[in-house]
Design an enzyme around this catalytic site. Structure first.
Site, mmCIF file in Angstrom:
data_model
loop_
_atom_site.group_PDB
_atom_site.id
_atom_site.type_symbol
_atom_site.label_atom_id
_atom_site.label_comp_id
_atom_site.label_asym_id
_atom_site.label_seq_id
_atom_site.Cartn_x
_atom_site.Cartn_y
_atom_site.Cartn_z
ATOM 1 N N GLU A 208 0.838 -1.214 0.000
ATOM 2 C CA GLU A 208 0.000 0.000 0.000
ATOM 3 C C GLU A 208 0.870 1.261 0.000
ATOM 4 O O GLU A 208 0.767 2.120 0.884
ATOM 5 C CB GLU A 208 -1.006 -0.019 1.163
ATOM 6 C CG GLU A 208 -1.988 -1.172 1.016
ATOM 7 C CD GLU A 208 -3.219 -1.114 1.908
ATOM 8 O OE1 GLU A 208 -3.286 -0.277 2.817
ATOM 9 O OE2 GLU A 208 -4.151 -1.925 1.667
ATOM 10 N N GLU A 331 -4.879 -8.631 -0.851
ATOM 11 C CA GLU A 331 -5.715 -8.398 0.339
ATOM 12 C C GLU A 331 -7.164 -8.275 -0.128
ATOM 13 O O GLU A 331 -7.491 -7.391 -0.926
ATOM 14 C CB GLU A 331 -5.292 -7.127 1.088
ATOM 15 C CG GLU A 331 -3.977 -7.307 1.832
ATOM 16 C CD GLU A 331 -3.580 -6.136 2.709
ATOM 17 O OE1 GLU A 331 -4.484 -5.434 3.225
ATOM 18 O OE2 GLU A 331 -2.369 -5.917 2.865
#
Ligand code: AHR
Length: 527
Positions: A208, A331
């Site tokens: 991220e 994810e």
């Protein structure tokens, strides 16, 4: 008007009309007949193999994921192997988990791997700044994780620290885990008790990067990635590393476009994508006592995965038409408020039939896009978010999501079978979602599996599956279902939801006819 011209125009009108008629008839044949959804499962030699890595998991240093979850330490009274719970090892082996991502998540970009090697008493402590501000004693480190992966028979997927680490640090980690010859890092590994390298194949270059991994722009990260990827190479030059770029947040298509445009394809093994099924980040709702409104909202977010992988894959196709680069959804899953009385930063939530439906429908999407989606990781494995396992001291339970993953493990490495159907709608408050989700595959032994999910929380669905083309005869079926969609397993009632035999089907003239109950997941198996 010239007579020839007239005849020509007339013929064209007839032609167009008959094309329409044929179209209408074909559509009708795949549409509901007497409210029955007609699904045809076909053979196609050119269709892809479903990568087993779509069924991957994720274990972050977060809450009771590692400490108090996987890892209890070797002095624990709970049966363990080198500190890892034996019951968890057994349960995950049954799931055939193909890969396990570690150590984060957000934690990865604060993790310095050298803190987690060598004698445990000498390891420094750090503060886990993302997850509850707890003290991390680094007692579970590289050796513990990689040896655990060997016990589980799973491929490790290491997330490197780009946000607060250095290129040298990550290059050293690769040398430490993968180099067989003599080198500073392989000597260090041997000093720490491990002679043979583990040969870790999957490497995440940060996590991220647009958020907790450094709040970078896509352009900035693309340059960082190029620099890291240059030095994160296979020391033995066997080309065995898969480098995975930190990917987009849900529908951030610009992120994928920028990375694909600016990173040479030979430096890129995969691009990640994260998408959570969250109702509203400021009001996520309870994991168990949810309303139909909340159920519908969760499912809308889950089914959005179809659009996300389609659009991210289309961007990747522009730059990589031969589909060499993997789309890695590392994810995904449902995210609700934490269980009452638990630490907010630990993300501990229960897991109901809503999660079973979410998992089944999402995995069908991944299977059907397996020409590009070649890896995915449910968030997360133990005690965190949409976990497959929950623990409470010595007790352990398997969640409804566990059972769906177990049922679907038959798709791992099987050939995708294309399906054609028009889903009926699940309508709530004037909004609609496809009610039925399906994927199918044929494994090496010739077994065909069709996984069907009824997303509709109220209505059963009648389904007719045309299998004449694949010629399946003997059919058996299993189901994950329950009386209420809020039903879940608890430490007092651990077996409320399990995989059960499903008998509510018959075979008639080359078709399987079944009725699937609301919020259920069914797996048909036939040869
Ligand atoms: O899975 C929990 C967190 O969600 C991960 O650490 C992070 O990558 C994501 O935002």
């Amino acid at each position: 008007m010239n007579i020839n011209l007239f005849i020509n125009i007339a013929m064209k009108i007839i032609k167009v009309k008959s094309v329409f008629l044929i179209l209408i008839l074909t559509t009708l044949s795949t549409y509901s007949q007497n409210n029955t959804t007609v699904i045809s499962v076909n053979n196609d030699e050119t269709s892809p193999i479903i990568s087993k890595h779509i069924y991957g998991h994720f274990a972050e240093h977060l809450g009771k994921g590692i400490y108090g979850g996987f890892f209890v330490g070797d002095t624990s009274k709970i049966a363990n192997t080198n500190g890892v719970r034996n019951d968890i090892i057994e349960a995950l082996k049954k799931l055939k988990i193909p890969n396990l991502r570690w150590p984060g998540g957000c934690f990865a970009d604060t993790y310095h791997w050298k803190d987690g090697i060598g004698p445990k008493e000498n390891r420094p402590t750090i503060v886990n700044k993302w997850w509850g501000g707890v003290t991390e004693d680094n007692s579970f480190g590289t050796h513990d994780f990689l040896n655990m992966c060997e016990l589980l028979g799973t491929e490790p997927y290491l997330s490197g620290n780009v946000g607060s680490g250095t290129v040298q640090e990550l290059a050293d980690w690769v040398q430490y885990t993968n180099f067989g010859g003599k080198s500073p890092m392989s000597d260090l590994r041997k000093e720490n008790g491990r002679t043979e390298p583990w040969k870790v194949k999957y490497w995440g270059i940060g996590n991220e990067a647009w958020g907790c991994g450094g709040n970078m722009t896509a352009d900035y990260y693309a340059n960082e990635y190029r620099k890291y990827a240059t030095f994160i190479s296979d020391w033995e030059n066997s080309g065995g590393l898969v480098r995975i770029a930190s990917g987009a947040n849900s529908a951030d298509y610009n992120w994928t476009e920028t990375l694909m445009k600016n990173i040479p394809s030979k430096m890129l093994g995969g691009i990640a994508l994260h998408h959570y099924s969250v109702i509203d980040w400021s009001k996520k709702g309870d994991a168990v006592t949810f309303t139909e409104d909340q159920y519908f909202a969760t499912m809308s977010e889950a089914l959005k995965m179809e659009e996300l992988v389609t659009k991210h894959a289309a961007i990747m196709d522009k730059y990589d038409p031969k589909k060499k680069i993997d789309l890695v959804v590392d994810e995904w899953g449902g995210w609700y408020e934490v269980e009452k009385g638990t630490t907010p930063g630990f993300l501990y939530q229960q897991n109901t039939m809503r999660d079973a439906v979410l998992a089944g429908a999402t995995l069908n999407i991944f299977n059907n896009h397996s020409d590009r989606v070649r890896m995915a990781n449910l968030a997360q494995c133990v005690n965190v978010l949409q976990a497959v396992i929950l623990t409470d001291k010595a007790k352990m339970i398997l969640t409804p999501t566990y059972y769906v993953m177990q049922m679907y493990s038959v798709h791992q490495g099987a050939k995708l079978l294309p399906i054609k159907f028009e889903s009926p709608l699940y309508t709530f408050n004037n909004k609609s979602l496809p009610a039925v989700s399906v994927s199918a595959s044929k494994d090496k032994s010739g077994q065909v599996h069709v996984s069907i999910v009824n997303v509709d929380v109220n209505k059963e669905n009648s389904i007719e599956i045309n299998i004449s083309e694949i010629g399946v005869k003997e059919i058996s079926a299993t189901i994950v279902t329950s009386k209420n969609v809020q039903d879940h397993n608890t430490f007092d009632n651990p077996s409320k939801i399990q995989i059960k035999e499903f008998k509510n089907f018959k075979i008639k003239e080359g078709n399987i006819i079944l009725t699937i109950p609301p919020f259920s997941v069914v797996m048909l198996e036939g040869k």
